[in-house]
Design an enzyme around this catalytic site. Structure first.
Site, mmCIF file in Angstrom:
data_model
loop_
_atom_site.group_PDB
_atom_site.id
_atom_site.type_symbol
_atom_site.label_atom_id
_atom_site.label_comp_id
_atom_site.label_asym_id
_atom_site.label_seq_id
_atom_site.Cartn_x
_atom_site.Cartn_y
_atom_site.Cartn_z
ATOM 1 N N LEU A 69 1.135 -1.046 1.713
ATOM 2 C CA LEU A 69 -0.032 -0.748 3.349
ATOM 3 C C LEU A 69 0.957 -1.664 3.795
ATOM 4 O O LEU A 69 -0.361 -1.179 5.429
ATOM 5 C CB LEU A 69 -1.387 -0.752 2.180
ATOM 6 C CG LEU A 69 -2.078 0.213 1.663
ATOM 7 C CD1 LEU A 69 -2.927 -0.719 1.187
ATOM 8 C CD2 LEU A 69 -2.387 1.376 1.736
ATOM 9 N N ALA A 89 -4.882 3.358 -2.838
ATOM 10 C CA ALA A 89 -4.890 2.292 -2.610
ATOM 11 C C ALA A 89 -6.047 1.463 -1.488
ATOM 12 O O ALA A 89 -5.784 2.054 -0.439
ATOM 13 C CB ALA A 89 -3.763 1.890 -2.727
ATOM 14 N N TYR A 117 -15.634 -6.640 2.791
ATOM 15 C CA TYR A 117 -14.957 -5.303 2.455
ATOM 16 C C TYR A 117 -15.444 -4.615 3.094
ATOM 17 O O TYR A 117 -15.638 -3.118 2.924
ATOM 18 C CB TYR A 117 -15.467 -5.576 0.514
ATOM 19 C CG TYR A 117 -15.209 -4.068 -0.007
ATOM 20 C CD1 TYR A 117 -13.951 -4.164 -0.641
ATOM 21 C CD2 TYR A 117 -16.329 -3.632 -0.483
ATOM 22 C CE1 TYR A 117 -13.167 -2.632 -0.812
ATOM 23 C CE2 TYR A 117 -15.945 -2.544 -1.190
ATOM 24 C CZ TYR A 117 -14.388 -1.923 -1.483
ATOM 25 O OH TYR A 117 -14.624 -0.829 -2.183
ATOM 26 N N LYS A 154 -13.793 -0.481 4.338
ATOM 27 C CA LYS A 154 -13.646 0.185 4.119
ATOM 28 C C LYS A 154 -14.913 1.628 5.296
ATOM 29 O O LYS A 154 -14.162 2.617 5.458
ATOM 30 C CB LYS A 154 -14.357 0.769 2.504
ATOM 31 C CG LYS A 154 -14.290 -0.414 1.756
ATOM 32 C CD LYS A 154 -12.949 -0.213 1.168
ATOM 33 C CE LYS A 154 -13.363 1.771 0.659
ATOM 34 N NZ LYS A 154 -11.606 1.719 0.225
ATOM 35 N N PRO A 166 -17.077 6.622 -3.251
ATOM 36 C CA PRO A 166 -18.208 6.537 -4.585
ATOM 37 C C PRO A 166 -18.548 5.009 -4.261
ATOM 38 O O PRO A 166 -18.490 4.297 -3.419
ATOM 39 C CB PRO A 166 -17.069 6.178 -5.852
ATOM 40 C CG PRO A 166 -15.368 6.311 -4.547
ATOM 41 C CD PRO A 166 -15.922 6.617 -3.225
ATOM 42 N N VAL A 167 -19.881 5.311 -5.334
ATOM 43 C CA VAL A 167 -20.308 3.690 -4.994
ATOM 44 C C VAL A 167 -19.672 2.714 -7.049
ATOM 45 O O VAL A 167 -18.134 3.143 -6.715
ATOM 46 C CB VAL A 167 -22.128 3.758 -5.805
ATOM 47 C CG1 VAL A 167 -23.109 4.983 -5.006
ATOM 48 C CG2 VAL A 167 -21.989 4.874 -7.219
ATOM 49 N N SER A 221 -15.727 -3.394 -10.791
ATOM 50 C CA SER A 221 -16.699 -3.231 -11.586
ATOM 51 C C SER A 221 -16.614 -3.294 -13.533
ATOM 52 O O SER A 221 -17.391 -3.634 -13.833
ATOM 53 C CB SER A 221 -16.906 -1.910 -11.431
ATOM 54 O OG SER A 221 -17.274 -1.226 -9.922
#
Length: 342
Positions: A63, A83, A156, A160, A185-186, A200
């Site tokens: 990236l 990604a 973070y 996003k 998404p959560v 997670s």
């Protein structure tokens, strides 16, 4: 069928997106930072029952570098940009997360534009929607955005939010840009494919192993990775998904204590160690003086931020697995992969 590039094929979501695309008959390409990962990714996909692995090819691309992206996307009809870095602990310098997230997203979008890609589906996050607003009763929707100016918003969440903002700005301003659809998404649970665990699922592992004797009074939404992957693929071709963002969430947010109870009940004797004592807020604040992870928790103590999945259900026709199924599936996969002892 179509040719689709999936960025970050060695990751949790990327792997499941590849599984779904192969099952649907597509020709799939994926990027990894090093081709040394190819054998392990192929093996994990094969163990998960992947069909058509002969239709999967690998490209090296990072990236933070231009090299490899033009080759990876050449001739592709669609791009699934999955990604993005997601560490357990926040870095001291927020740009360690923000720069690769934003620059990487723009790098992928430029390559997609130059290659004549029809549509890019971006894996964003609830982190781009539900932070910086304090406590509120109303469910979050796709109309909401995280307020990155709030001091409590961590790197973070900023990464996003700024990456998704940059993507929408690019699509709106660049001539010849592809269509864009976004999935937010959560907390993503569900079956792990290998030992490279998402944040997670790593949480689930620590709970099952009894390594978290106490937790702050925190809440998070849950969604199954198989639903996230399915939504990504549906959003790739559904005409009504162009120019839209979709929250991926199974139901109301859960406390860490509630997640532990779900694991205890769902895993039976194997979940016996999943006992979490909820720590009082005053103790967390005291520990935060010397513990960075506890310090990060302070702004979210007691806040149960719920998100609506109405748009995903109504526009994409999606039906979500329950939070309980997603969380227990994480635990089951950890035992199946030998990552947690029986």
């Amino acid at each position: 069928m179509s040719t689709v590039l999936v960025t970050g094929g060695s990751g949790f979501v990327g792997g499941h997106v590849i599984l779904q695309l192969l099952a649907d008959g597509h020709i799939v390409r994926t990027t990894v930072r090093s081709l040394a990962k190819e054998a392990a990714v192929r093996d994990a996909l094969a163990q998960a029952g992947a069909s058509g692995l002969d239709r999967l090819s690998f490209f090296a691309a990072d990236l933070e570098q231009d090299a490899g992206w033009a080759e990876a996307v050449a001739g592709c009809d669609y791009v699934q940009h999955v990604a993005s870095p997601f560490p357990i602990a926040q870095p001291k310098d927020e740009n360690e997360l923000i720069r690769p997230a934003v620059d990487g997203t723009l790098r992928v979008l430029r390559a997609a534009r130059d290659a004549g890609v029809k549509r890019v589906v971006l894996t964003s996050s609830f982190a781009a929607i539900g932070y910086g607003h304090g406590d509120r009763d109303a469910d979050y929707t796709e109309a909401d955005w995280t307020d990155v100016q709030q001091p409590a918003v961590q790197p973070y969440m900023k990464s996003k939010t700024l990456a998704e903002r940059a993507a929408w700005d690019f699509i709106g301003s660049e001539v010849g840009a592809p269509e864009l659809a976004v999935v937010n998404p959560v907390g993503i649970f569900g079956p792990a494919l290998n030992g490279d665990l998402s944040t997670s699922v790593e949480l689930v592992k620590r709970v099952i192993e009894g390594k978290l004797p106490g937790v702050p009074r925190l809440y998070m939404g849950a969604v199954d990775v198989r639903d996230v992957a399915g939504m990504q693929v549906k959003a790739m071709t559904a005409p009504e998904a162009a120019g839209q963002r979709f929250l991926a969430v199974a139901g109301p947010a859960l406390s860490f204590h509630e997640m532990a109870e779900i694991l205890r009940q769902g895993l039976g004797p194997r979940g016996a160690k999943a006992k979490l004592r909820e720590l009082p807020d005053w103790l967390v604040r005291l520990v935060a003086i010397v513990n960075p992870l506890a310090r990060e928790a302070i702004p979210r103590l007691g806040i149960r931020a719920n998100a609506s999945n109405a748009k995903a259900r109504e526009v994409l026709g999606w039906r979500f697995r329950s939070s309980e199924e997603a969380i227990v599936a994480s635990g089951e996969s950890l035992f199946a992969l030998g990552l947690v002892a029986e």
